[in-house]
Motif scaffolding. Structure first.
Motif, PDB file in Angstrom:
ATOM      1  N   GLY A 148       0.831  -1.091   0.119  1.00 13.63           N
ATOM      2  CA  GLY A 148       0.030  -0.153  -0.111  1.00 13.63           C
ATOM      3  C   GLY A 148       0.758   1.102   0.114  1.00 13.63           C
ATOM      4  N   ALA A 149       1.961   1.310   0.372  1.00 16.63           N
ATOM      5  CA  ALA A 149       2.966   2.335   0.833  1.00 16.63           C
ATOM      6  C   ALA A 149       3.450   2.668  -0.734  1.00 16.63           C
ATOM      7  CB  ALA A 149       3.940   2.147   1.814  1.00 16.63           C
ATOM      8  N   LEU A 150       3.898   1.566  -1.193  1.00 13.69           N
ATOM      9  CA  LEU A 150       4.658   1.783  -2.311  1.00 13.69           C
ATOM     10  C   LEU A 150       3.575   2.480  -3.421  1.00 13.69           C
ATOM     11  CD1 LEU A 150       6.692  -1.317  -3.373  1.00 13.69           C
ATOM     12  CD2 LEU A 150       7.357   1.037  -2.998  1.00 13.69           C
ATOM     13  N   LEU A 151       2.268   1.730  -3.396  1.00 15.34           N
ATOM     14  CA  LEU A 151       1.259   2.236  -4.364  1.00 15.34           C
ATOM     15  C   LEU A 151       0.760   3.717  -3.914  1.00 15.34           C
ATOM     16  CD1 LEU A 151      -1.284  -0.720  -4.684  1.00 15.34           C
ATOM     17  CD2 LEU A 151       0.533   0.276  -6.459  1.00 15.34           C
ATOM     18  N   ILE A 152       0.846   4.027  -2.914  1.00 20.58           N
ATOM     19  CA  ILE A 152       0.232   5.388  -2.487  1.00 20.58           C
ATOM     20  C   ILE A 152       1.473   6.395  -2.948  1.00 20.58           C
ATOM     21  CG2 ILE A 152      -0.448   6.937  -0.473  1.00 20.58           C
ATOM     22  CD1 ILE A 152      -1.861   4.310   0.523  1.00 20.58           C
ATOM     23  N   GLU A 153       2.500   6.075  -2.795  1.00 15.90           N
ATOM     24  CA  GLU A 153       3.917   6.946  -3.022  1.00 15.90           C
ATOM     25  C   GLU A 153       3.716   7.183  -4.740  1.00 15.90           C
ATOM     26  OE1 GLU A 153       7.500   8.151  -4.314  1.00 15.90           O
ATOM     27  OE2 GLU A 153       6.784   6.036  -4.642  1.00 15.90           O
ATOM     28  N   GLN A 154       3.512   6.078  -5.344  1.00 12.61           N
ATOM     29  CA  GLN A 154       3.412   6.125  -6.952  1.00 12.61           C
ATOM     30  C   GLN A 154       2.318   7.284  -7.084  1.00 12.61           C
ATOM     31  OE1 GLN A 154       5.353   5.205  -9.610  1.00 12.61           O
ATOM     32  NE2 GLN A 154       6.685   5.156  -7.403  1.00 12.61           N
ATOM     33  N   LEU A 155       1.171   7.150  -6.383  1.00 10.35           N
ATOM     34  CA  LEU A 155       0.193   8.172  -6.559  1.00 10.35           C
ATOM     35  C   LEU A 155       0.429   9.491  -6.268  1.00 10.35           C
ATOM     36  CD1 LEU A 155      -3.066   8.382  -7.141  1.00 10.35           C
ATOM     37  CD2 LEU A 155      -3.304   8.469  -4.550  1.00 10.35           C
ATOM     38  N   PHE A 156       1.327   9.526  -5.136  1.00 14.34           N
ATOM     39  CA  PHE A 156       1.998  10.992  -4.703  1.00 14.34           C
ATOM     40  C   PHE A 156       2.578  11.369  -5.907  1.00 14.34           C
ATOM     41  CE2 PHE A 156       5.586  13.057  -3.335  1.00 14.34           C
ATOM     42  CZ  PHE A 156       4.950  14.279  -2.621  1.00 14.34           C
ATOM     43  N   ALA A 157       3.459  10.464  -6.413  1.00 18.74           N
ATOM     44  CA  ALA A 157       4.736  10.893  -7.558  1.00 18.74           C
ATOM     45  C   ALA A 157       3.594  11.442  -8.949  1.00 18.74           C
ATOM     46  CB  ALA A 157       5.536   9.848  -8.037  1.00 18.74           C
ATOM     47  N   PHE A 158       2.712  10.677  -9.008  1.00 18.13           N
ATOM     48  CA  PHE A 158       1.733  11.023 -10.421  1.00 18.13           C
ATOM     49  C   PHE A 158       1.089  12.263 -10.094  1.00 18.13           C
ATOM     50  CE2 PHE A 158      -2.444  10.547 -12.340  1.00 18.13           C
ATOM     51  CZ  PHE A 158      -1.919  10.436 -13.527  1.00 18.13           C
TER      52      PHE A 158
END
Lengths: 184, 53
Positions: A148-158
């Motif tokens: 979840g942390a990785l996915l949300i971090e990617q959402l943040f980057a996007f």
């Protein structure tokens, strides 16, 4: 870019800057391009020789005969400045909301990472103290957190990229000096 | 690897971790004989339905 697209784009840009006598300039550049085409250039070459839309736009705006009305409606501008205490904070708030939402997304990612890391370490303790099945359950939960942390971090980057390009757009739109730097 | 740019590889591994975690968590949960209804309906009082050996 052919002659028609060139003139159309130029017209749009001139309207954007409120040039009153834009027809004079459009006529002048239309004739200029026709002359170049008569002398053997293709339409694209002619547009290139003239310098393209940006260069022509800068030339027109810095021309002595250009008619760009100053803020004619004094009452309108006075009202706009007078009501600054009302719309200023609102505008600032509207601008800050997406930035703070982004910060919230980043914080969620960080807290997921911390929770995932902590439960991951804890699962090894559980393995020795309680049992393998319990440890497996906790390991599963920790992997969920980390994923979840990785996915949300990617959402943040996007979302950061999107916000950045939106800001770039705002800068282009409201910074007249930008056309000189070739940003339009 | 730039963490501040969208990277489909990172997103892919994120999804893999979530899926593996879900499978592991559910597989172990159902073999642990937790009293799930008691966990959910604890009526405000904390109740850890772990059957200690």
């Amino acid at each position: 870019m052919n002659k028609q697209i060139f003139l159309k784009t130029l017209k749009k840009q001139l309207q954007k800057f409120g040039v009153k006598n834009s027809d004079d300039y459009l006529e002048y550049y239309s004739e200029y391009l026709d002359d170049l085409i008569e002398n053997g250039s293709t339409e694209e070459e002619a547009v290139q020789k003239v310098g393209g839309v940006k260069k022509v736009l800068v030339e027109i705006i810095s021309d002595n005969d250009v008619e760009i009305p100053q803020t004619s409606d004094r009452l309108k501008s006075a009202l706009l400045i007078g009501s600054l205490p009302v719309w200023g904070p609102l505008l600032l708030a509207a601008y800050l909301v997406p930035i703070l939402l982004l910060l919230a997304v980043l914080l969620i990612a960080v807290s997921f990472l911390l929770a995932g890391g902590w439960t991951l370490v804890g699962s090894f303790v559980v393995m020795t103290k309680v049992g393998l099945l319990y440890a497996g359950f906790q390991l599963g939960i920790s992997l969920l957190f980390l994923g979840g942390a990785l996915l949300i971090e990617q959402l943040f980057a996007f979302l950061t990229q999107k916000l950045f390009s939106f800001n770039k757009y705002l800068f282009r739109k409201f910074n007249v000096g930008g056309i000189r730097n070739g940003l339009v | 690897m730039d963490l501040f740019k969208f990277n489909s590889k990172i997103a892919f591994w994120g999804i893999i971790l979530v899926v593996v975690g879900l499978v592991l968590a559910f597989a172990t949960l159902f073999s642990l004989d937790f009293d799930i209804s008691a966990l959910i309906n604890h009526g405000g009082s904390w109740y850890a339905p772990i059957k200690w050996k």
